[in-house]
Design an enzyme around this catalytic site. Structure first.
Site, PDB file in Angstrom:
ATOM      1  N   HIS A 287       1.241  11.217  -2.881  1.00 41.61           N
ATOM      2  CA  HIS A 287       0.249  11.064  -1.926  1.00 41.61           C
ATOM      3  C   HIS A 287      -0.646  12.449  -2.036  1.00 41.61           C
ATOM      4  CE1 HIS A 287      -2.028   8.762   0.874  1.00 41.61           C
ATOM      5  NE2 HIS A 287      -2.093   9.451   1.744  1.00 41.61           N
TER       6      HIS A 287
ATOM      7  N   HIS B  12       0.815  -1.225   0.074  1.00 38.82           N
ATOM      8  CA  HIS B  12      -0.009   0.032  -0.104  1.00 38.82           C
ATOM      9  C   HIS B  12       0.797   1.076  -0.155  1.00 38.82           C
ATOM     10  CE1 HIS B  12      -2.365   3.219   2.361  1.00 38.82           C
ATOM     11  NE2 HIS B  12      -3.129   2.929   1.295  1.00 38.82           N
TER      12      HIS B  12
END
Length: 608
Positions: A215, A170
């Site tokens: 991100h 992840h």
């Protein structure tokens, strides 16, 4: 005989008289004796009688014996030696059969072991083994706890992809937290080297029409998408031949999605799966059929059949910008929470999505009625945990048919992880963890995927694959339990604690992870002030109801009276990958680095 051999190996190093600590370390290495510098330093200090920082040949011999002549090994040797000096080939064969549970054993195999590990030439030529040779053998890879058979791909790799646990990461691009941490190519390289087969790529529009990876809406640094996939291309199949899935978190405009599609095709070429395989028109292919292939996981326009029919036409011709196209081609328009901004899917990128189409999970009933074989779901850990408690049978039925990815909840801004075992217990194929964050969850991840040659694919147990099975991890009604007995004999050159008051005070915890009824742990007493060669000789027994899902974790801790115990090292592996007999357990740091020669010495026995 051993004395003559020993002196012949070291006397040249003492022609100038005494030797210092550094030369002592080098001489031990020359003799193929592994010893950490911190322990050599202490033993050197204890045996330097004149405290001048230099030792004689006799003092070196004393150091050598302290390091190599372990009491527990001598006891085993003497049990099988007829004269306590040498083992005949027949004695060695007897030991291997009775203690090590060697399935196939003969004098010829015993001869091979003697030839490989016996350092004294005259003993070796007589097809015998000295204590020196036996010690080297017991310290070798052949006597590790982890089975040699599990070091290679041995499972059937021709089942459909949904029948396997798949090593998954992840936020692979992060090497720290999710708010301020840097994005780094090392995240991808490191994960691939560890056998990870599903990588997450968070894609956003970048300057100069170059998609970037980071991100979103945070201060994490950015990487070029093309640079990321070039690194993946270089390392994708270094550890494993089996397919790599690129899970795209796609936030890009259609224009930059087309750039992504171009980059993917230019970088991966023939390795990129861009059409159905002839033999798999309506079922997921196997890892074997997809060897050395890159699969793109993303939203998709239309069906596989429509994509297949469209191949050869201009893929830039239609990005499905019209809202009226939504009814005909599901997945064109996406909404993020309550925002009305729609995300359009570029046909060029959509056409690269074949067997891993990302589809939002609605309900198990909806999936049973409408979900296609090539559609995968991603479910957050909180929702997945709730479903696993309330609808466990439906969840397992779902994971039998469809690839299901579980990912950490959004509030884990520190990149912490959940325990993956609870989702492996219900057959979830892709349990995605933050590989950059050390700790128990990653120890379990690394331990589980040691199996099957570290290929990143592990065949799920039959009860998580077969439609007639009514398996419930919280209510085991049938099966064949294993009784596991572990005698924890000793430690070998354990790491020292950072505490100044209790250096060398160590204990071992043995933990079992699996279905809820199998979760348990036991621990040894504390051995004081002896990290070099602590002796426990304690026996522990575990009843394990579902051994196919069980992981065994050995943890070494330093006792802390005020601040709590200090983690020193660990080793985790699947129960069914454990050898029986006298075995050595190598230890690894919190970051997953080898602490060799630090290890544990155990005797393992189990019966079903």
């Amino acid at each position: 005989m051993e004395m003559r051999w020993f002196l012949s190996k070291i006397q040249d190093d003492f022609r100038g008289g005494k030797i210092n600590l550094e030369k002592t370390q080098r001489l031990l290495e020359k003799l193929d004796i592994r010893c950490s510098y911190i322990h050599v330093k202490q033993i050197f200090k204890d045996n330097d009688r004149l405290k001048q920082g230099r030792i004689t040949i006799e003092e070196f011999r004393a150091i050598y014996r302290i390091i190599t002549h372990r009491e527990e090994i001598i006891e085993i040797f003497n049990t099988y030696s007829e004269n306590r000096k040498i083992l005949l080939a027949s004695n060695l064969a007897q030991f291997l059969t009775q203690e090590q549970y060697a399935a196939e054993m003969s004098k010829a195999i015993a001869f091979e072991i003697i030839q490989k590990y016996e350092p004294i030439e005259e003993v070796r030529k007589a097809h015998q083994m000295s204590l020196e040779g036996f010690t080297r053998y017991m310290d070798s890879r052949e006597c590790l706890l982890f089975k040699n058979e599990c070091r290679k791909v041995y499972q059937d790799m021709t089942h459909p992809l949904n029948d396997y646990f798949i090593s998954s990461s992840h936020n692979t691009y992060l090497v720290s937290d999710q708010l301020l941490g840097p994005s780094d190519l090392w995240g991808y390289v490191s994960a691939l080297v560890k056998g990870c087969r599903c990588l997450e790529i968070d894609c956003w529009d970048g300057a100069q029409n170059e998609p970037v990876v980071y991100h979103g809406y945070t201060l994490t640094s950015k990487l070029l998408f093309k640079t990321v996939i070039q690194a993946i291309h270089k390392y994708a199949f270094m550890t494993s031949d089996y397919p790599v899935v690129l899970s795209l978190e796609n936030h890009c405009s259609t224009a930059q999605q087309e750039v992504m599609a171009d980059n993917l095709q230019a970088t991966f070429g023939e390795s990129l799966l861009s059409d159905m395989l002839d033999d798999f028109p309506d079922t997921l292919p196997s890892p074997e059929a997809l060897k050395f292939k890159i699969l793109v996981k993303n939203k998709k326009i239309g069906t596989l059949k429509e994509t297949h029919e469209r191949k050869g036409s201009d893929k830039r011709g239609d990005n499905q910008d019209k809202e009226t196209g939504v009814k005909k081609l599901p997945g064109v328009m996406l909404f993020k929470k309550k925002k009305t901004r729609k995300l359009k899917i570029a046909l060029a990128l959509s056409d690269l999505v074949i067997y891993t189409k990302a589809e939002k999970f609605k309900s198990f009933q909806h999936s049973r009625l409408y979900q296609q074989f090539n559609e995968n779901n991603s479910i957050g850990e909180t929702q997945a945990r709730k479903l696993s408690k309330l609808r466990v049978h439906e969840f397992i039925f779902h994971t039998r048919k469809f690839i299901t990815r579980i990912y950490p909840k959004a509030t884990r801004a520190d990149s912490s992880n959940f325990n993956p075992q609870e989702f492996w217990n219900i057959g979830c194929q892709m349990v995605a963890l933050n590989f950059q964050t050390p700790g128990l969850p990653m120890d379990l991840q690394n331990g589980k995927f040691l199996d099957n040659g570290g290929s990143g694919y592990i065949l799920k147990p039959h009860f998580l694959r077969e439609s007639k099975s009514y398996f419930n991890p919280s209510n085991i009604k049938e099966g064949m339990p294993i009784t596991l007995t572990i005698r924890l004999i000793s430690g070998i050159q354990l790491p020292l604690t950072h505490s100044s008051s209790n250096k060398g005070d160590s204990l071992v915890i043995i933990e079992v992870f699996g279905v809820p009824n199998d979760q348990m742990k036991q621990q040894t007493r504390v051995i004081k002030k002896n990290a070099f060669s602590p002796r426990w000789n304690e026996t522990f027994t575990f009843i394990i109801h579902v051994p196919e899902l069980a992981l065994i974790r050995f943890v070494v801790e330093g006792q802390g009276l005020i601040a709590g115990n200090e983690f020193l090292g660990q080793y985790t592996l699947p129960l069914l990958c454990m050898n029986k007999g006298y075995r050595r357990i190598p230890l690894f740091s919190r970051m997953g680095e080898s602490l060799e020669p630090a290890s544990l010495f155990v005797y393992v026995w189990y019966v079903r």
